[in-house]
Design an enzyme around this catalytic site. Structure first.
Site, PDB file in Angstrom:
ATOM      1  N   THR A  58       0.815  -1.220   0.000  1.00 29.70           N
ATOM      2  CA  THR A  58       0.000   0.000   0.000  1.00 29.70           C
ATOM      3  C   THR A  58       0.848   1.270   0.000  1.00 29.70           C
ATOM      4  OG1 THR A  58      -1.735  -1.124   1.206  1.00 29.70           O
ATOM      5  CG2 THR A  58      -1.733   1.268   1.348  1.00 29.70           C
ATOM      6  N   SER A 106      -6.530   0.643  -2.573  1.00 25.83           N
ATOM      7  CA  SER A 106      -7.378  -0.317  -3.277  1.00 25.83           C
ATOM      8  C   SER A 106      -6.868  -0.598  -4.677  1.00 25.83           C
ATOM      9  CB  SER A 106      -8.802   0.232  -3.345  1.00 25.83           C
ATOM     10  OG  SER A 106      -9.331   0.340  -2.045  1.00 25.83           O
ATOM     11  N   ARG A 163     -26.496 -10.237  34.974  1.00 26.55           N
ATOM     12  CA  ARG A 163     -27.024  -8.888  35.080  1.00 26.55           C
ATOM     13  C   ARG A 163     -28.555  -8.928  35.059  1.00 26.55           C
ATOM     14  NH1 ARG A 163     -25.922  -3.618  36.531  1.00 26.55           N
ATOM     15  NH2 ARG A 163     -27.081  -2.140  35.245  1.00 26.55           N
ATOM     16  N   GLU A 188      -6.240  -5.590   3.778  1.00 23.54           N
ATOM     17  CA  GLU A 188      -6.301  -6.794   2.945  1.00 23.54           C
ATOM     18  C   GLU A 188      -7.448  -6.699   1.940  1.00 23.54           C
ATOM     19  OE1 GLU A 188      -3.029  -8.494   4.317  1.00 23.54           O
ATOM     20  OE2 GLU A 188      -4.319  -9.962   3.328  1.00 23.54           O
ATOM     21  N   ASP A 224     -10.284  -3.372   0.686  1.00 18.07           N
ATOM     22  CA  ASP A 224     -11.459  -2.649   1.176  1.00 18.07           C
ATOM     23  C   ASP A 224     -12.740  -3.408   0.816  1.00 18.07           C
ATOM     24  OD1 ASP A 224     -12.631   0.214   1.984  1.00 18.07           O
ATOM     25  OD2 ASP A 224     -13.752  -0.551   0.262  1.00 18.07           O
TER      26      ASP A 224
END
Lengths: 755, 755
Positions: free
Chosen positions: B272, B278, B443, B550, B552
């Site tokens: 990149t 991309s 809870r 890895e 978009d």
């Protein structure tokens, strides 16, 4: 067909025709817009006939004709300049009259088509040769004018405040260490207080200007600086100060309010406990009146009954403590008592234990803490006694005899805090959207393989859907909250009941919206959005908890739904569904479930943009869900099903009703507001934002509307397409729309928003 | 009607009848289950007749009859014990035969109804007096057995690895300061390497066991420790080591792979760039072959053409650098070259500049950096030459002549990384879900006003929808990824093409799912979920970027859609829609758009649970979207619309297709897997998880199915109700389901998951 024979009158329409037929963009009403322009143009009858023959959706031009247009366009050598106000008109005129000057190239007919059809460069940019631009934007709308509409009556306060935020003390920086972050935020809060901003909602004798809407306005703007600052500011002046102002009486105001507004008295709002958050009525802390000493003793019964997440806990001198008030052995329900937790030197008062809550996902500049009380005694006068008091003989008195009603009246006065939380969420969304849009206007990725310049990511339809839809929602919610804060400020005690229900729905809707929006912005900025320097990361983490605090969204939506069911008449949170039925019973008529069958299949643009259609649709959703919820409750009550089981059975139904109500309410307020706008051009774009909001939400619930036959399948598809189309139509104005948020330049510090 | 006259045989059915008629829970096939049990029971004809008369949906029992049952139940004094395996049977028998012992109180007929109807305490707990329980859970399923199913063939590796993670070096703690966090993570990576875990996917001569699926399995388990560790581990062994393994040849393996696996050679994966993420083919870094020196010169042309977000950049000695390879003046496209960036003392090589990327939203234990190269020279042999080489005469050679195909073949070998990212996302979702479920099981909040104990939040339908739906999805995605990693490992170069498309869709689908799930878990834990000590906060921030790195997600979904359109035959990323059409043309028959009309209105339970219905539905979705996309492309191509404009016009269409394909593929794999399970009981619950997955996804796209007439309005409603119902049916097994994830106790460190 020989393209060379076309007259300039025909040629000027060819790029439009090519764009129109390149995709199936037009509905009937849009075709008629085109035809109208052609009919009224100065053309020969033959020219009109030819052009009109190309405008019949039943006999569209042959592929060869369309291809021949393309050749003609390519041959012309004209380039498209997207940043022009009417790019397609300009392109067409240059093609029609080559070599002519700028002034001659205007054409009102083409402009009329271009603006009314809403076809945008995005629909056709790759059909033409495009002139490379560094900063492509249209400046059709003046952001300052949009900002003025949003600021409304308190513009001068907001403007002064934004200017004040340029003080270097407010400069944003990455803060990882809470032990240096918190003191910094405290200093910022004190600086704001010293300039009078903390006290804005208080009366003038306490240093304020008695202006809650303006206070809410500056509160939202604080989000442009930092989430921690916003929340700590809100805790000090809104929650602690607000509790004294709204639950106390004059003696309390005189004693504490001025110092609170000045930031010399720091306080916290101690309501939530480790084991009780949403169910405030179940809190365990006790406040027992002791007649002998004329004092109230605050006590934390069990180790896990401590106050928790109390903002400002590590810096506070005082705390407004919510506790079960026990007078003469009788529990009078939850009341608020002002308790001193530290002495003037900052040492804890004996019996008080405070621990740091530690690191949180966000808001680490806020000092949240846990507080335990071990038989801490305060004077009787410290009871905030506006709605319930202990007289000097030690007897409990209240003008509201119903304890349930009394409790909710007390909580109701604190609804301003929920409006502020929602406003803060909108502020966060604005900053994230502005940042992501600026990035998308210089970030390029992928090209056609022939061109050198890659496409701006803002020009991808998925990116427009992702960013422009929430921009429209932001406008709607901004206007909605401005309306609500004014309503709240002006309201009588009884009409506040309705406002509380409305705010419950809106707070849930808007904080959820803001979270999703900031997430979209992070992803829309890719790896850059992940760097803290670009601000979106902290916004995400700070706003995240807005869905939980000041009322968990799931709980609030059910509260809102119960309000709708009872037409805002009953006590909230009533567990008696029999009571709800009594109130809702009269409404179970046909009125609730009928709808206009003419709407079902209408897919024309005019209709899809009609605010009456939107309103009617949202109202039907609410009416129908109300009717079916009430019917179900009636069936359960008849069979003797216990209330808590009824609650479980209809829980998801109530959640849907609460959401539908919030959407309807927002749109009612927004569409009403748009009508009051005098500037026609401004009204036009606000209407478009409203239409996008409305169609987006109808689309979100399309399955429901389809199930009920309210819309046809074809209409559902048409709505989906219109949402995309509207995003594209708003694309040229996207800079004006985010600049219209009025975020000061000194707050837009993300590197990706400036490079 | 006088209730006292009922025989014990009748009485034992009354709680069931009351529950059934308290809400409209049953479909026709379920009523027949009830009738079958009654018919086969040892009852008198009169008794059978009476009970059967209460089982006719057309003439339901009168409200008074139902109310009389309620009185009878209340009077009995029997308490419901939810933790029993058959709580309603047990309750009914105690009521029918008061004073009898445990053994006598079993009844096979009632058990049969209870299990087959899937009515659960959630549907009726407030109808009865409930015995207070501290830890309510059913242990019908053994979590260890579920875990064994998930671990599959590499169980022994996973078990050993989980044990190894108990080393104190892996103990989780809050880490705010990157400068102390990163060295700690580096030490953890080295510890894993020294134990052989880094090299697992490599051949034995390089220290490994040549087992990629097992490597992916331990990779997922690393998420239980920490996201930063997982990613740094992946960068070192998967990306850097993987690039040498997959793009290099034996000389590279021999030289570097062993040291990489041992963690003595640290490396990074420099693909990149700041301006190109991309669109990898558009990267600017150049690698120019210089014949004179027989070397390759790496250069960063512009200031913003640097490598960015490179994990391990601050610790690495070597980098696999992706660059445009220029040989004899010709650009041969993107290739990978191993470049030394630091000397043995850790000093930067002259010409290399590396800067810290700074703080990120999450993963701050990973040292991401920016890298610039200024004419850095490396030997020709450093070109990873499996798919393209420079011979000793200085000529470029490749067995793949098409540069496009060559590029995607290179990228294709790195698809294992995308599977691992998705597996990591699933690991994150598991830890968040397990934590949220454990919290929801202690809870409590709100009660009926009569009872002291409040309801567990796990018993609210909205909470079940929120947590149990993603649990089902987690199971489906786990199984899907296990299948894909085996396929990938075994695949030939040509069949990898299809796997790449599949993985593109799945990576997008699953990372998006994981983000949404962790967000739901945060909100489901309220304020406690916001505290970093409870782990969900860091999971949220760490997994967030999985949607971007890895590949978009938006880009990957379009890639997947193009693969589907071309039936996986073409090069990916082809911009020529004409090519796509040639491949898809033959499929444009009716086959693509027909569906079984018998499915449209069928709302019966059997049908809604039928995997054939689910599969057919998902396949129809994909077929139809493929058909309409291809039709649109055909229209555009005929009109001569340029490819990039076609891309824009159909972008959202392709995104929908990519998603639909991912859902279909997962369900195909999962439903196929369930058939192979031999244990019938296990198959039963896995089928239920599959049904919840399927119905949830059909519901998500209900508007689309309704628009196309594939399902009726009534069926759409029935599906919505079934989703809620399935969540409730799985509620008693929720502990087993999250314990089945196999998260070691030493990793479940969130205080809320243990208190």
């Amino acid at each position: 067909m020989d393209t060379r024979t076309y007259s300039p009158h025909i040629v000027k329409y060819i790029p439009f025709l090519y764009v129109v037929w390149a995709d199936d963009l037009l509905s009937a009403s849009e075709i008629s817009v085109f035809k109208k322009a052609v009919t009224e143009d100065h053309l020969s009858p033959e020219e009109k006939k030819l052009i009109t023959s190309w405008l019949n959706p039943k006999t569209p031009p042959a592929d060869e004709v369309i291809t021949s247009w393309k050749h003609l366009i390519d041959k012309s050598g004209v380039k498209l300049v997207e940043s022009e106000t009417y790019p397609l008109t300009s392109f067409s005129m240059k093609m029609s009259l080559p070599g002519h000057g700028e002034e001659e190239l205007s054409d009102e007919k083409l402009k009329f088509i271009e603006i009314n059809l809403g076809i945008q460069p995005n629909h056709y940019r790759h059909l033409f040769d495009v002139e490379t631009q560094q900063v492509p934007k249209a400046n059709f709308y003046d952001p300052a004018k949009i900002d003025a509409v949003l600021k409304g009556p308190h513009a001068s306060y907001i403007d002064t405040f934004r200017e004040f935020l340029s003080d270097p003390a407010f400069q944003w920086k990455i803060s990882r260490d809470k032990d240096t972050f918190r003191p910094r935020v405290l200093e910022q809060v004190k600086l704001l207080a010293s300039a009078g901003y903390g006290a804005m909602a208080y009366e003038s004798r306490y240093g304020g200007i008695d202006n809650m809407p303006a206070y809410a306005g500056i509160f939202e703007n604080l989000m442009f600086i930092d989430g921690s600052l916003t929340i700590k500011f809100g805790v000090q002046f809104g929650l602690f100060g607000g509790s004294i102002q709204n639950l106390g009486t004059k003696k309390h105001h005189d004693q504490w309010l001025k110092a609170t507004g000045e930031g010399t008295l720091l306080g916290c709002f101690a309501m939530t406990e480790t084991r009780h958050g949403s169910n405030v009525r179940g809190i365990k802390t006790t406040a027992t009146y002791v007649r002998e000493t004329d004092s109230i003793v605050i006590d934390t019964p069990g180790e896990n009954d401590n106050k928790e997440y109390i903002g400002n806990a590590l810096h506070s001198t005082m705390a407004t403590v919510f506790a079960q008030l026990i007078v003469n052995g009788t529990n009078q329900g939850v009341h608020a008592i002002v308790v001193r937790v530290r002495d003037d030197d900052g040492n804890l008062i004996p019996g008080v234990r405070i621990e740091d809550n530690g690191y949180k996902l966000g808001l680490n500049g806020v000092d949240n803490g846990k507080i335990w009380f071990k038989n801490v005694s305060v004077p009787r006068e410290n009871l905030l006694n506006r709605f319930g008091d202990i007289d000097k003989d030690g007897n409990y008195t209240s003008r509201i005899s119903n304890p349930n009603k009394r409790f909710f009246t007390m909580l109701g006065t604190l609804v301003g805090g929920r409006i502020c939380v929602a406003k803060g969420a909108v502020g966060g969304a604005k900053l994230a959207l502005a940042t992501a849009v600026k990035y998308a206007l210089h970030r390029r990725q992928f090209n056609s393989g022939e061109k050198i310049q890659e496409d701006l990511i803002m020009d991808y339809p998925s990116h427009q859907l992702r960013l422009i839809t929430p921009i429209a929602q932001t406008y709607v919610y901004h206007v909605t909250l401005e309306h609500m804060i004014r309503q709240y400020t002006d309201a009588s005690e009884t009409s506040r009941r309705k406002i509380e229900t409305q705010v419950a729905a809106l707070k849930a809707l808007i904080t959820d919206f803001s979270n999703k929006t900031i997430q979209e912005c992070r992803e829309a900025c890719g790896g850059k959005g992940y760097l803290l320097e670009n601000r979106i990361g902290d916004l995400k983490n700070d706003v995240d908890i807005f869905t939980t605090f000041e009322g968990d969204n799931t709980v609030l939506l059910q509260l809102a739904a119960k309000g709708v069911l009872t037409d805002f008449k009953s006590e909230f949170n009533s567990d008696s569904y029999g009571d709800i039925l009594k109130l809702v019973g009269t409404q179970l008529g046909d009125r609730l479930t009928t709808f206009n069958p003419l709407f079902t299949g209408n897919t024309d643009k005019e209709h899809l943009f009609d605010p009456d259609f939107h309103l009617e649709t949202f109202q039907y959703h609410v009416r129908r869900l109300t009717f079916t919820a009430a019917s179900r409750i009636r069936r359960y009550v008849k069979k003797g099903i216990p209330p808590q089981q009824v609650s479980l059975n209809i829980q998801t139904h109530l959640l849907a009703l609460g959401r539908a109500y919030g959407v309807m309410l927002s749109y009612e307020i927004f569409s009403g507001f748009v009508k009051t706008l005098e500037d026609e051009k401004m009204q036009f774009i606000f209407r478009k934002l409203g239409a996008l909001y409305a169609l987006h939400h109808i689309r979100e619930h399309a399955a429901w509307y389809l199930e009920h036959g309210y819309i046809s399948g074809a209409k559902s598809k048409a709505i989906r397409q219109r949402v995309e189309r509207l995003c594209t139509e708003l694309r040229p104005h996207v800079v004006s729309l985010v600049d219209g948020f009025g975020i000061p330049e000194h707050c837009m510090t993300a590197p990706i928003s400036t490079n």
